[in-house]
Design a protein around this motif. Structure first.
Motif, PDB file in Angstrom:
ATOM      1  N   ASP A 291     -38.398  88.579  17.574  1.00  0.00           N
ATOM      2  CA  ASP A 291     -39.650  87.953  18.006  1.00  0.00           C
ATOM      3  C   ASP A 291     -40.885  88.863  17.820  1.00  0.00           C
ATOM      4  O   ASP A 291     -40.998  89.918  18.454  1.00  0.00           O
ATOM      5  CB  ASP A 291     -39.500  87.582  19.493  1.00  0.00           C
ATOM      6  CG  ASP A 291     -40.668  86.733  19.965  1.00  0.00           C
ATOM      7  OD1 ASP A 291     -41.585  86.492  19.150  1.00  0.00           O
ATOM      8  OD2 ASP A 291     -40.659  86.314  21.146  1.00  0.00           O
ATOM      9  N   THR A 293     -43.939  88.179  18.712  1.00  0.00           N
ATOM     10  CA  THR A 293     -45.052  87.761  19.579  1.00  0.00           C
ATOM     11  C   THR A 293     -45.749  88.974  20.206  1.00  0.00           C
ATOM     12  O   THR A 293     -46.985  89.045  20.234  1.00  0.00           O
ATOM     13  CB  THR A 293     -44.535  86.819  20.696  1.00  0.00           C
ATOM     14  OG1 THR A 293     -43.764  85.783  20.089  1.00  0.00           O
ATOM     15  CG2 THR A 293     -45.677  86.198  21.464  1.00  0.00           C
ATOM     16  N   GLU A 294     -44.929  89.918  20.685  1.00  0.00           N
ATOM     17  CA  GLU A 294     -45.546  91.064  21.370  1.00  0.00           C
ATOM     18  C   GLU A 294     -46.356  91.917  20.383  1.00  0.00           C
ATOM     19  O   GLU A 294     -47.442  92.396  20.711  1.00  0.00           O
ATOM     20  CB  GLU A 294     -44.458  91.901  22.035  1.00  0.00           C
ATOM     21  CG  GLU A 294     -45.031  92.808  23.121  1.00  0.00           C
ATOM     22  CD  GLU A 294     -43.927  93.575  23.828  1.00  0.00           C
ATOM     23  OE1 GLU A 294     -42.883  92.975  24.125  1.00  0.00           O
ATOM     24  OE2 GLU A 294     -44.137  94.783  24.062  1.00  0.00           O
ATOM     25  N   GLU A 295     -45.820  92.057  19.189  1.00  0.00           N
ATOM     26  CA  GLU A 295     -46.536  92.840  18.164  1.00  0.00           C
ATOM     27  C   GLU A 295     -47.924  92.236  17.915  1.00  0.00           C
ATOM     28  O   GLU A 295     -48.938  92.941  17.890  1.00  0.00           O
ATOM     29  CB  GLU A 295     -45.711  92.826  16.878  1.00  0.00           C
ATOM     30  CG  GLU A 295     -46.364  93.503  15.692  1.00  0.00           C
ATOM     31  CD  GLU A 295     -45.521  93.339  14.413  1.00  0.00           C
ATOM     32  OE1 GLU A 295     -44.342  93.744  14.424  1.00  0.00           O
ATOM     33  OE2 GLU A 295     -46.051  92.802  13.427  1.00  0.00           O
ATOM     34  N   ALA A 297     -49.569  90.021  19.922  1.00  0.00           N
ATOM     35  CA  ALA A 297     -50.384  90.006  21.146  1.00  0.00           C
ATOM     36  C   ALA A 297     -50.984  91.390  21.409  1.00  0.00           C
ATOM     37  O   ALA A 297     -52.172  91.515  21.750  1.00  0.00           O
ATOM     38  CB  ALA A 297     -49.523  89.566  22.331  1.00  0.00           C
ATOM     39  N   THR A 298     -50.173  92.422  21.239  1.00  0.00           N
ATOM     40  CA  THR A 298     -50.670  93.785  21.482  1.00  0.00           C
ATOM     41  C   THR A 298     -51.791  94.121  20.504  1.00  0.00           C
ATOM     42  O   THR A 298     -52.819  94.696  20.879  1.00  0.00           O
ATOM     43  CB  THR A 298     -49.507  94.801  21.320  1.00  0.00           C
ATOM     44  OG1 THR A 298     -48.418  94.338  22.108  1.00  0.00           O
ATOM     45  CG2 THR A 298     -49.905  96.191  21.743  1.00  0.00           C
ATOM     46  N   THR A 313     -45.284  80.527  20.077  1.00  0.00           N
ATOM     47  CA  THR A 313     -44.031  81.031  19.521  1.00  0.00           C
ATOM     48  C   THR A 313     -43.115  79.868  19.100  1.00  0.00           C
ATOM     49  O   THR A 313     -42.528  79.902  18.028  1.00  0.00           O
ATOM     50  CB  THR A 313     -43.309  81.925  20.564  1.00  0.00           C
ATOM     51  OG1 THR A 313     -44.201  82.977  20.918  1.00  0.00           O
ATOM     52  CG2 THR A 313     -42.056  82.542  19.984  1.00  0.00           C
TER      53      THR A 313
END
Ligand code: FAD
Ligand code: 2HG
Ligand code: ZN
Length: 457
Positions: A291, A293-295, A297-298, A313
């Motif tokens: 995933d 998503t965090e990459e 979002a950060t 997502t």
């Protein structure tokens, strides 16, 4: 083969070629005669649909001998008028060339007939755990042959390149009926001229491509999409550069403006993406095995340009965000018949281009609307003009001259077709044009292949 006499000598001769269907009925013919934008239309002498390479070879050899001009046509989603007749040509439709080989998982390749649609190719290779590197909104109708002939780009060029980069082999029929076949799937083969690379982007002016050996990419199961609002378009340019550095899984960077958003909303009924209006909007998509998503979002958290954002997502949520971008073309078409300009400028010139282009349009065609959106990752913008009326040519010239002055391209991914043929000299020198004409004359000496496309008639 039937002698060159009688009112229907052409149709009768083509019907003698095994596997070739001939269309003479005016109602059915009309489906081949007008392009997707409704701007380009002409009368076809007739249409023919071969079902295999031998059929295509038979048709082209006969047309070369009898000097019958031919317009190759795939899904007819092209946007520069190259896929429809200008007056009296034979339309050679590739829609019957639909064979699709099993996926070669060891080589990560597949062989597809020219008439296979992108959507069918995607379904086929995804079922085998692979994906195709090019994607575009016309996937339901656009064929791989047409995408090869235009060297189509789309929304994943950032990661995988354009159509040319996906092709490891081809089969094509030359105007003399000769078949060139390089379908072995060799990623390395330097035996003489790279004819496949030459035919890619040749827009049906040199040959009819019949089959393609295509490189496949891994099917990445985890995806994240962000729709971001910024204050001014220049912020989107800065933001795009930051995301390129911060997100190794980045696949798409797309731009649109508030006027385009309003048009999409008016025609689709979509809700506004954010509570407040923004000066420009960027769609970013990341894809990976795990995933991303965090990459994403950060990375966005560290970008001061972001004033609004939505992150998705799950597939339906991702598609909902993409809809604001992907539905531009159909919404513009619903508003009127647009002048479509598909241009690119080097990254360093993007902000200047976005600042200047509306002024240029306004000066050349007062009252015209310029809807500008596109593939920010490649500096490729679609300038769609509505309401330019009698100033269409002046506005076209103004935008294309601006692009040329910035060292850009007057045809970034859609091709030259008939729409841009008169402007070739803006970015191609006399020597360059002479070399291209020499190639055309050598391969198509009787000039039957898509006359008027790329080179003015
Ligand atoms: P056609 O329109 O039938 O033909 C296009 C050209 O290729 C013509 O000159 C034709 O003569 C020639 N040709 C077709 N098949 C062959 C063949 N087998 N052999 C030789 N010549 C052939 N384009 C992009 O690059 N990126 C995008 O993101 C994109 N998005 C789009 C979204 C929408 C909604 C629409 C309507 C179009 C979009 N396009 C895009 C343009 C279009 O889909 C592409 O140009 C596509 O490659 C055309 O494929 P086609 O099969 O419809 O070709
Ligand atoms: C896109 O990027 C297509 O959506 C179509 O290339 C562009 O409609 C256009 O001008
Ligand atoms: Zn595009």
């Amino acid at each position: 083969m039937t002698a060159n006499t009688g009112p229907d000598w052409l149709g009768a001769a083509l019907e003698e070629i095994p596997g070739v269907r001939v269309v003479r009925d005016r109602d059915e013919l009309s489906t081949f005669e007008t392009d997707w934008t409704r701007r380009f239309t002409g009368v076809a002498r007739m249409a023919c649909l071969p079902r295999d390479t031998a059929g295509v070879a038979g048709v082209l050899a006969f047309c070369a001998r009898t000097s019958v001009p031919v317009v190759p046509q795939g899904g007819n989603t092209g946007l520069v008028g190259g896929s429809v007749p200008r007056g009296g040509e034979l339309v050679l439709s590739t829609r019957g060339l639909v064979a699709l080989s099993p996926v070669d998982a060891n080589a990560a390749q597949v062989t597809a007939g020219a008439g296979v649609t992108l959507e069918r190719l995607q379904q086929h290779v995804r079922a085998a755990g692979f994906d195709f590197g090019v994607d575009l909104a016309a996937r339901g109708s656009a064929t791989v042959g047409g995408m090869f002939a235009t060297n189509a780009g789309g929304t994943r060029v950032l990661r995988y390149g354009s159509m040319r980069e996906q092709v490891v082999g081809f089969e094509a029929v030359l105007p003399n009926g000769g078949v060139v076949s390089r379908l072995g799937g060799l990623p390395k083969d330097n035996t003489g001229y790279d004819l496949g690379s030459l035919l890619c982007g040749s827009e049906g002016t040199l040959a009819v491509v019949t089959r393609l050996r295509l490189r496949l990419v891994p099917l990445l199961p985890a995806r994240a999409v962000a729709l971001v609002g910024v204050v001014v378009p220049a912020d989107a340019v800065t933001l795009a550069a930051r995301l390129r550095r911060a997100c190794p899984s980045l696949e798409s960077l797309e731009l649109f403006h508030p006027d385009g958003l309003a048009l999409v909303r008016a025609h689709s009924g979509l809700r506004p993406p954010f509570a407040r209006d923004c000066g420009a909007y960027l769609v970013a998509e990341c894809a990976a095995r795990t995933d991303p998503t965090e990459e994403l979002a950060t990375a966005l958290l560290e970008c001061p340009e972001v004033v609004e954002s939505a992150l998705a997502t799950g597939r339906p949520e991702r598609e909902a965000l993409w809809a604001y971008r992907e539905r531009h073309t159909e919404s513009i078409n619903a508003e009127g018949v647009p002048v479509k300009l598909d241009v690119a400028v080097p990254v360093a010139g993007v902000a200047s281009f976005l600042r200047a282009v509306r002024g240029e349009v306004g000066q050349a065609a007062a009252g015209a609307r310029a809807i500008i959106f596109g593939h920010l990752g490649e500096g490729n913008f679609h300038v769609n003009l509505l309401g330019a009326n009698e100033h269409e040519e002046a506005a076209t010239a103004a935008v294309l001259k601006l692009v040329a002055s910035l060292g850009g391209s007057i045809s970034s991914e859609h091709g030259v077709g008939v729409a841009k043929a008169a402007y070739l000299g803006l970015t191609r020198s006399p020597a360059d044009q002479a070399a291209m004409r020499a190639i055309k004359a050598a391969i198509d000496p009787s000039g039957i292949m898509n006359p008027g496309v790329i080179f003015p008639a």
